[in-house]
Design an enzyme around this catalytic site. Structure first.
Site, short mmCIF file in Angstrom:
data_model
loop_
_atom_site.label_atom_id
_atom_site.label_comp_id
_atom_site.label_asym_id
_atom_site.label_seq_id
_atom_site.Cartn_x
_atom_site.Cartn_y
_atom_site.Cartn_z
N ASP A 139 -21.80 -47.05 25.75
CA ASP A 139 -21.74 -47.75 27.03
C ASP A 139 -21.53 -46.80 28.21
O ASP A 139 -21.00 -45.69 28.05
CB ASP A 139 -20.56 -48.73 27.04
CG ASP A 139 -20.78 -49.93 26.14
OD1 ASP A 139 -21.71 -49.91 25.31
OD2 ASP A 139 -19.99 -50.88 26.26
N HIS B 110 -18.53 -44.66 24.19
CA HIS B 110 -18.92 -44.47 25.60
C HIS B 110 -19.48 -43.07 25.80
O HIS B 110 -18.74 -42.09 25.73
CB HIS B 110 -17.70 -44.67 26.51
CG HIS B 110 -17.14 -46.06 26.43
ND1 HIS B 110 -16.28 -46.46 25.45
CD2 HIS B 110 -17.37 -47.14 27.21
CE1 HIS B 110 -15.98 -47.75 25.62
NE2 HIS B 110 -16.63 -48.18 26.68
N HIS C 39 -25.86 -53.46 30.77
CA HIS C 39 -24.40 -53.38 30.91
C HIS C 39 -24.01 -53.69 32.36
O HIS C 39 -22.98 -53.23 32.83
CB HIS C 39 -23.90 -52.00 30.48
CG HIS C 39 -22.43 -51.92 30.20
ND1 HIS C 39 -21.73 -52.86 29.47
CD2 HIS C 39 -21.50 -50.99 30.55
CE1 HIS C 39 -20.46 -52.51 29.38
NE2 HIS C 39 -20.28 -51.38 30.05
NI NI Z 1 -18.39 -50.39 30.17
#
Ligand code: NI
Length: 276
Positions: free
Chosen positions: A77, A223, A128
């Site tokens: 992400d 991430h 996202h």
């Molecule tokens: Ni995020």
């Protein structure tokens, strides 16, 4: 339910306060070179699974998927990031692993070349949001506008349309999930493994949390915004491969969904969801 849980990405605030100029082109990240690989690297098997259509009865939300076989999806992400994402892409390519990247629309506009490379190397792009706000606080119109901007940024950068949504912080009301599913066709994708890598606990801790938490059908949250997460990936990916897990993208994992066995007393009732 995990509605509005502030468990993930909390350190990954919207990367820029002002909106990014639309259509900005950046040069490729040509300065980075991957260090030479020492020794053999485990390799994900060559596989070709459909992702084009979701099975009938597919859910509005998933945090894992009931599948036959040791398939998992790893997700990254808050990118694209101009250095960390290309470094991660090199690691994935070495191992023949396809991942799913939940990108922020504003960052896509800043680094479209990174997204183009990500798509060219066979990875999946998910939505996202455009601004990484807590979507559960937005009106329906604001929500549609924000997700549409991310979708359009990805389409401009790489010529593909995201097929799933991961809401920032996991925060999306059930009513909004239904709206997003109807308007965009996105299932809402949460996760079954959260190493809390955004708190930067150290690469070895990130690795051990992921290795300890991953089971078949799992969706791993990480991430690529954070260098430490990328630092943790060689050992993490090799550890998952050596445990027999096979990596697919999120859409592929959903397309593999197996029907849950119907409970004995469920005649005439709705099917049991396979995911939360
Ligand atoms: Ni995020």
């Amino acid at each position: 339910m995990m509605t509005a849980t502030l468990s993930s990405c909390a350190a990954a605030a919207a990367p820029r306060s002002q909106s990014a100029p639309q259509g900005v082109k950046t040069t490729a990240n040509s300065g980075y070179r991957t260090p030479p690989v020492k020794g053999p690297v485990p390799r994900n098997p060559d596989q070709n699974f459909p992702s084009a259509t979701y099975p009938s009865g597919s859910s509005i939300s998933y945090s894992r998927v009931l599948v036959s076989g040791n398939y998992i999806a790893i997700t990254f992400d808050d990118g694209p990031h101009p250095q960390n994402t290309p470094r991660l892409l090199d690691m994935l390519r070495e191992r023949n692993i396809k991942a799913t990247f939940y990108v922020i629309g504003q960052s896509v506009n800043l680094y479209p070349g990174v997204v183009r490379r990500t798509v060219a190397e066979g990875h999946e792009i998910g939505n996202h949001s455009n601004t990484h706000r807590l979507l559960s606080k937005l009106s329906d119109e604001e929500l549609k506008l924000d997700l549409g901007r991310c979708r359009d940024a990805v389409a401009r950068a790489a010529g593909v349309i995201p097929r799933t949504l991961r809401p920032p912080y996991g925060g999306l009301l059930q009513r909004q999930r239904e709206l997003v599913h109807a308007e965009f066709g996105y299932p809402t994708i949460l996760w079954s493994v959260d190493p809390l890598d955004w708190k930067r606990p150290g690469a070895s801790v990130i690795t051990s949390r992921i290795l300890g938490g991953t089971t078949a059908g799992g969706i791993v949250l990480a991430h690529d915004l954070h260098a430490q997460t990328v630092d943790a990936m060689p050992a993490t990916l090799d550890g998952l491969l050596s445990r027999g897990f096979k990596f697919v993208t999120v859409s592929q994992l959903i397309a593999m969904k197996k029907e849950a066995p119907a409970p004995a007393s469920a005649a005439g009732s709705a099917p049991v969801p396979a995911a939360q």
